[in-house]
Design a protein around this motif. Structure first.
Motif, PDB file in Angstrom:
ATOM      1  N   TYR A  40       0.492   5.623  -1.124  1.00  0.00           N
ATOM      2  CA  TYR A  40      -0.388   6.675  -1.636  1.00  0.00           C
ATOM      3  C   TYR A  40       0.363   8.009  -1.775  1.00  0.00           C
TER       4      TYR A  40
ATOM      5  N   MET B  19      -4.941  14.642  -5.661  1.00  0.00           N
ATOM      6  CA  MET B  19      -5.063  13.326  -6.274  1.00  0.00           C
ATOM      7  C   MET B  19      -5.926  13.333  -7.535  1.00  0.00           C
TER       8      MET B  19
ATOM      9  N   GLY C 290       0.460   4.579  -7.281  1.00  0.00           N
ATOM     10  CA  GLY C 290       0.137   4.243  -5.913  1.00  0.00           C
ATOM     11  C   GLY C 290      -1.194   3.556  -5.745  1.00  0.00           C
ATOM     12  N   GLY C 291      -1.602   3.496  -4.495  1.00  0.00           N
ATOM     13  CA  GLY C 291      -2.799   2.766  -4.114  1.00  0.00           C
ATOM     14  C   GLY C 291      -2.393   1.422  -3.564  1.00  0.00           C
TER      15      GLY C 291
ATOM     16  N   HIS D  85       0.860  -1.185   0.000  1.00  0.00           N
ATOM     17  CA  HIS D  85       0.000   0.000   0.000  1.00  0.00           C
ATOM     18  C   HIS D  85       0.899   1.239   0.000  1.00  0.00           C
TER      19      HIS D  85
ATOM     20  N   ASP E 177       0.041  10.178  -4.001  1.00  0.00           N
ATOM     21  CA  ASP E 177      -0.881  11.210  -4.491  1.00  0.00           C
ATOM     22  C   ASP E 177      -1.706  11.830  -3.361  1.00  0.00           C
ATOM     23  N   GLN E 178      -1.398  11.451  -2.117  1.00  0.00           N
ATOM     24  CA  GLN E 178      -1.998  12.082  -0.945  1.00  0.00           C
ATOM     25  C   GLN E 178      -0.917  12.723  -0.074  1.00  0.00           C
TER      26      GLN E 178
END
Length: 173
Positions: A92, A109, A117-118, A90, A94-95
């Motif tokens: 992220y 995002m 990501g994600g 995991h 983009d956060q």
């Protein structure tokens, strides 16, 4: 009603075109076949820095930067990642956040170009351009920027038992 519809569609088209054009010249670093300058000042008042030497690994996730483009209203960051494990990780980015001088910029995002990501399955490679927007009413003095600190958050294992922070400091000359 027709005027409202025309105005709405025109505004939507203008915003879509503005969002698309801002990431076109930012490399994700995934294709290193281009001959690139280390730093480049653009005619539009922006500055682009080659950050492709900025790399790290966190729990089997390889994270590499491409270009960092600094503009008065945003910072765009090219990035590519690869999950070298056989399990889901995991991540992220983009956060995440960017820090320029005394100003903190949050990633948007919805304006990220590409998929980065994600919940990233084992063996998957992704690349894209992250957009960090300046808080409303503020501007970046592009010429005075000495560095951009990037805080992408943690890479976390599938079972959430391990995590490792991913951060970069990109010098700007």
């Amino acid at each position: 009603m027709k005027k409202f519809l025309v105005l709405f569609l025109s505004l939507g088209l203008a915003l879509a075109l503005a969002a698309c054009g801002s990431t076109d010249d930012v490399s994700t670093g995934a294709d290193n076949s281009k001959d690139k300058k280390t730093e480049e000042k653009k005619d539009d008042g922006s500055k682009k820095v080659d950050a492709s030497k900025q790399k790290t690994e966190a729990l089997g996730m390889k994270i590499n930067l491409g270009d960092v483009k600094i503009m008065k209203d945003k910072v765009n960051v090219g990035i590519n990642i690869e999950n070298t494990t056989k399990k889901q990780l995991h991540f992220y980015p983009d956060q995440g956040k960017a820090v320029v001088g005394d100003m903190q910029l949050d990633a948007n995002m919805f304006l990220t170009d590409g998929q980065v990501g994600g919940d990233v399955e084992g063996g998957v490679k992704q690349d894209g351009v992250l957009e960090f927007t300046v808080p409303e009413g503020k501007e970046i003095d592009v010429n005075s920027v000495k560095e951009v600190k990037l805080k992408f958050g943690d890479v976390t294992t599938e079972d959430f038992m391990k995590n490792k922070d991913v951060s970069f400091t990109v010098p700007v000359k």
